[in-house]
Structure formats: structure tokens, C-alpha cells
Scaffold this active site. Sequence first.
Site, short mmCIF file in Angstrom:
data_model
loop_
_atom_site.label_atom_id
_atom_site.label_comp_id
_atom_site.label_asym_id
_atom_site.label_seq_id
_atom_site.Cartn_x
_atom_site.Cartn_y
_atom_site.Cartn_z
N SER A 34 0.69 -1.21 0.13
CA SER A 34 -0.08 -0.01 -0.03
C SER A 34 0.82 1.26 -0.08
CB SER A 34 -1.05 0.00 1.10
OG SER A 34 -0.17 0.15 2.39
N HIS A 61 1.02 4.12 7.11
CA HIS A 61 0.37 5.04 5.88
C HIS A 61 0.82 6.33 6.21
CE1 HIS A 61 -3.09 1.98 4.37
NE2 HIS A 61 -1.70 1.69 4.03
N ASP A 107 -7.67 5.79 4.02
CA ASP A 107 -8.20 5.03 5.09
C ASP A 107 -9.79 5.22 5.38
OD1 ASP A 107 -5.67 3.76 4.43
OD2 ASP A 107 -4.92 4.08 6.55
#
Length: 141
Positions: free
Chosen positions: A32, A80, A105
Site C-alpha cells: 500500500s 500509512h 483509509d
Amino acid sequence: MEIDFKEIALYVIIFIIVIIAAQHLDVVVSGSMEPVFYRGDIVLVEKADFLGIHEFNADDVKVGDVVVYDAVWFDQPVIHRIIDIKNINGTTMYMIKGDNNDSPDPYYVQASQIREKVVTIDDNLVVIPKIGYLSLWLRGL
């Protein structure tokens, strides 16, 4: 056989250093965040609370920081990037997104959910490529 206490002390010190260092390394489990880092890479992190020591203040993270947080939508910590910060009903909330993901998210994140921040040196994230594959294999990921 004579016991060398200096040698034993040296081994104890090395062991403690290795344990502390290991607590500051996280294995990347997904793609990701590609191309910044890849599955199987290891990132160096500083912790919001490491044995009572606050290596960074989660309230002071900023847009662009890559953090590790406890997601309500996933059963493991997520690594992230913070893409936006908003004040919602008096609470600072962070919008977070994987660089390789099309959308953020699914839920805003509070500072209390942020556990770690990926270390940067001269605006570059500290990443050790590929050596986390063994850990992923052992954990069945």
C-alpha cells in the site's frame, strides 16, 4: 574454568541493545505504500511510548508524516501517510492514506491511535529493503 564477568556483561549489553533495536523496526506487510517501500521491507520507527519514554508526541505529527496506527478497520497496525488534519468537534483528527491506494483509509484517526512514526533522515524515510521477508514467512503473511 574461570568466569569472565566483563565478557558476560558485554554479552548482556549487546543483548539489550539488540532487543531495543528490534522494537524499533517494523516489517511492511503490504504494497500500500509503494514505491516508497515494499512488502518485506523494514522501516525504522520512533515510538509514541516506549517503556514510558515518548520519542515523539503523537499530537505533533504533520501532513506528510508516515505513521503506524491502530486501525479500527484492520486487525494489525497500519503504516500509512497523513494526508490531512482536521479539527472535528474539538478533536484533532487525521486522514491517512497509503501512497499506492486510490482512496484514504476508511476512518479518521485520533492521536491516541498513532503508535509510531517512521524515522526520516534529510526528508528520506529510513527503509531497509527486503530483509523482512523471513518474518512474513514465519508469521504466515
